[in-house]
Design a protein around this motif. Sequence first.
Motif, short mmCIF file in Angstrom:
data_model
loop_
_atom_site.label_atom_id
_atom_site.label_comp_id
_atom_site.label_asym_id
_atom_site.label_seq_id
_atom_site.Cartn_x
_atom_site.Cartn_y
_atom_site.Cartn_z
N VAL A 16 -26.91 -31.16 -23.36
CA VAL A 16 -26.33 -32.48 -23.53
C VAL A 16 -25.50 -32.55 -24.81
O VAL A 16 -24.50 -33.29 -24.88
CB VAL A 16 -27.45 -33.54 -23.53
N GLU A 17 -25.87 -31.76 -25.83
CA GLU A 17 -25.09 -31.75 -27.07
C GLU A 17 -23.64 -31.36 -26.82
O GLU A 17 -22.76 -31.69 -27.62
CB GLU A 17 -25.71 -30.76 -28.07
N SER A 18 -23.37 -30.67 -25.72
CA SER A 18 -22.00 -30.27 -25.40
C SER A 18 -21.13 -31.45 -24.95
O SER A 18 -19.92 -31.30 -24.81
CB SER A 18 -22.02 -29.21 -24.29
N TYR A 19 -21.76 -32.60 -24.74
CA TYR A 19 -21.04 -33.80 -24.32
C TYR A 19 -21.16 -34.91 -25.36
O TYR A 19 -20.87 -36.07 -25.07
CB TYR A 19 -21.62 -34.32 -22.99
N SER A 20 -21.57 -34.56 -26.58
CA SER A 20 -21.95 -35.59 -27.55
C SER A 20 -20.78 -36.50 -27.93
O SER A 20 -20.97 -37.69 -28.17
CB SER A 20 -22.56 -34.95 -28.80
N ILE A 21 -19.56 -35.96 -28.00
CA ILE A 21 -18.41 -36.79 -28.38
C ILE A 21 -18.22 -37.93 -27.38
O ILE A 21 -18.09 -39.10 -27.74
CB ILE A 21 -17.13 -35.94 -28.48
N VAL A 22 -18.24 -37.59 -26.09
CA VAL A 22 -18.06 -38.60 -25.05
C VAL A 22 -19.26 -39.53 -24.97
O VAL A 22 -19.11 -40.76 -24.90
CB VAL A 22 -17.80 -37.93 -23.68
N LEU A 23 -20.47 -38.98 -25.01
CA LEU A 23 -21.66 -39.80 -24.83
C LEU A 23 -21.86 -40.77 -26.00
O LEU A 23 -22.25 -41.92 -25.80
CB LEU A 23 -22.89 -38.92 -24.64
N LYS A 24 -21.60 -40.32 -27.22
CA LYS A 24 -21.69 -41.23 -28.36
C LYS A 24 -20.65 -42.34 -28.26
O LYS A 24 -20.92 -43.50 -28.61
CB LYS A 24 -21.50 -40.46 -29.66
N ALA A 25 -19.46 -41.98 -27.81
CA ALA A 25 -18.41 -43.00 -27.67
C ALA A 25 -18.80 -44.04 -26.62
O ALA A 25 -18.58 -45.24 -26.81
CB ALA A 25 -17.09 -42.33 -27.29
N VAL A 26 -19.37 -43.60 -25.51
CA VAL A 26 -19.85 -44.55 -24.50
C VAL A 26 -20.93 -45.45 -25.08
O VAL A 26 -20.93 -46.67 -24.89
CB VAL A 26 -20.36 -43.79 -23.26
N ALA A 27 -21.88 -44.86 -25.82
CA ALA A 27 -22.96 -45.64 -26.43
C ALA A 27 -22.42 -46.70 -27.38
O ALA A 27 -22.98 -47.80 -27.49
CB ALA A 27 -23.93 -44.72 -27.15
N SER A 28 -21.30 -46.41 -28.05
CA SER A 28 -20.73 -47.36 -29.01
C SER A 28 -20.21 -48.62 -28.34
O SER A 28 -19.93 -49.61 -29.01
CB SER A 28 -19.61 -46.69 -29.81
N HIS A 29 -20.09 -48.60 -27.02
CA HIS A 29 -19.69 -49.79 -26.26
C HIS A 29 -20.89 -50.60 -25.78
O HIS A 29 -20.72 -51.54 -25.00
CB HIS A 29 -18.82 -49.37 -25.07
N GLY A 30 -22.08 -50.23 -26.24
CA GLY A 30 -23.25 -51.04 -25.93
C GLY A 30 -24.13 -50.49 -24.83
O GLY A 30 -24.59 -51.25 -23.97
N PHE A 31 -24.37 -49.17 -24.88
CA PHE A 31 -25.25 -48.53 -23.89
C PHE A 31 -26.24 -47.61 -24.59
O PHE A 31 -25.91 -46.99 -25.61
CB PHE A 31 -24.42 -47.71 -22.89
#
Length: 314
Positions: free
Chosen positions: A79-94
């Motif tokens: 999952v760390e290989s997707y951290s840039i995208v996943l953190k960005a999604v989380a920053s929108h309230g997830f």
Amino acid sequence: MDRLTWALLSATFTATLWATAQGIYVDTGNPYDNGTLEVNTLTISQHDAPLLTKVYYPNKIDTYAVLFFTGGLLGYIPVESYSIVLKAVASHGFVVVGVDYLPLADERDRTPGQVGSQTKKYLEELQWVTQHLEERIALQLNQSGLVPAFDHLAVGCHSAGCDPIVDMTEKNHTFSKAALFLEPFSYHFKTPVKFRMSAFILGTEFSTQKPMCIYPAEGYNHFYDFWQCPKIVMNVKGHGHCEILDPPTYAECKFAKACKINPDADLKKYRSFIQGISAAFLTTTLQGRDKLQYITNTTLLPVQLLEFKKDLDC
């Protein structure tokens, strides 16, 4: 595992693409921009939870919809290989729950025929985080009140990580309101689904070109054809299968020539697109704020498309 108690999970889902969400944090910004929330990372070891877990969640106390995400290669891509995208999604309230299937040193269930065993593990993991994640976040923050709302949950995946996700939803689709399929591939998706779950499906031009990482007959268009309405699919021009990945894993893919890539691609811009399209879809389906125009109005997209289809008339 088909008798799992889903008391904490919602057993309802909507037949339209967006639903009213009460008490859930709602993002009001442009989904292609970084969200306004700071994001924390929580690691839960496989010796504790059923599977190794990375959780990306907003730092602000509130109630958040949840994305349950699995990486490529049947969940073996960390999952760390997707951290840039996943953190960005989380920053929108997830609250984004990223799950690694097994450490690479463990070779059990590595063959495609073992998808049933993988599904069992993922269902166990989903039950575990449903019951324990709020407490674990409170321990890390040293305060309670941040709530992962598992009654507003979507499943998400990349590549062959979508194989067990499809199997999960076929076994029990009521726990999830939406499915985010990023360049999906499945060995076992052979029968059209009979239920309705909002789906966004992404393909890329180079993923099906040699050296291919997606077989066309089992990829994004296959998912679109076999999924029920409401559903959207797009195929992105000039991009490849590894470009969603963080720089170190992308570099490994490029060096190994595992998948066809575009060496001239603006990777930062492309990952911003993945973040935006994901956030727009999840805000619409889970938070109750209609941001469908950021998907269906293709002039707003920061990439060019080869194909775009939708079926929302249901």
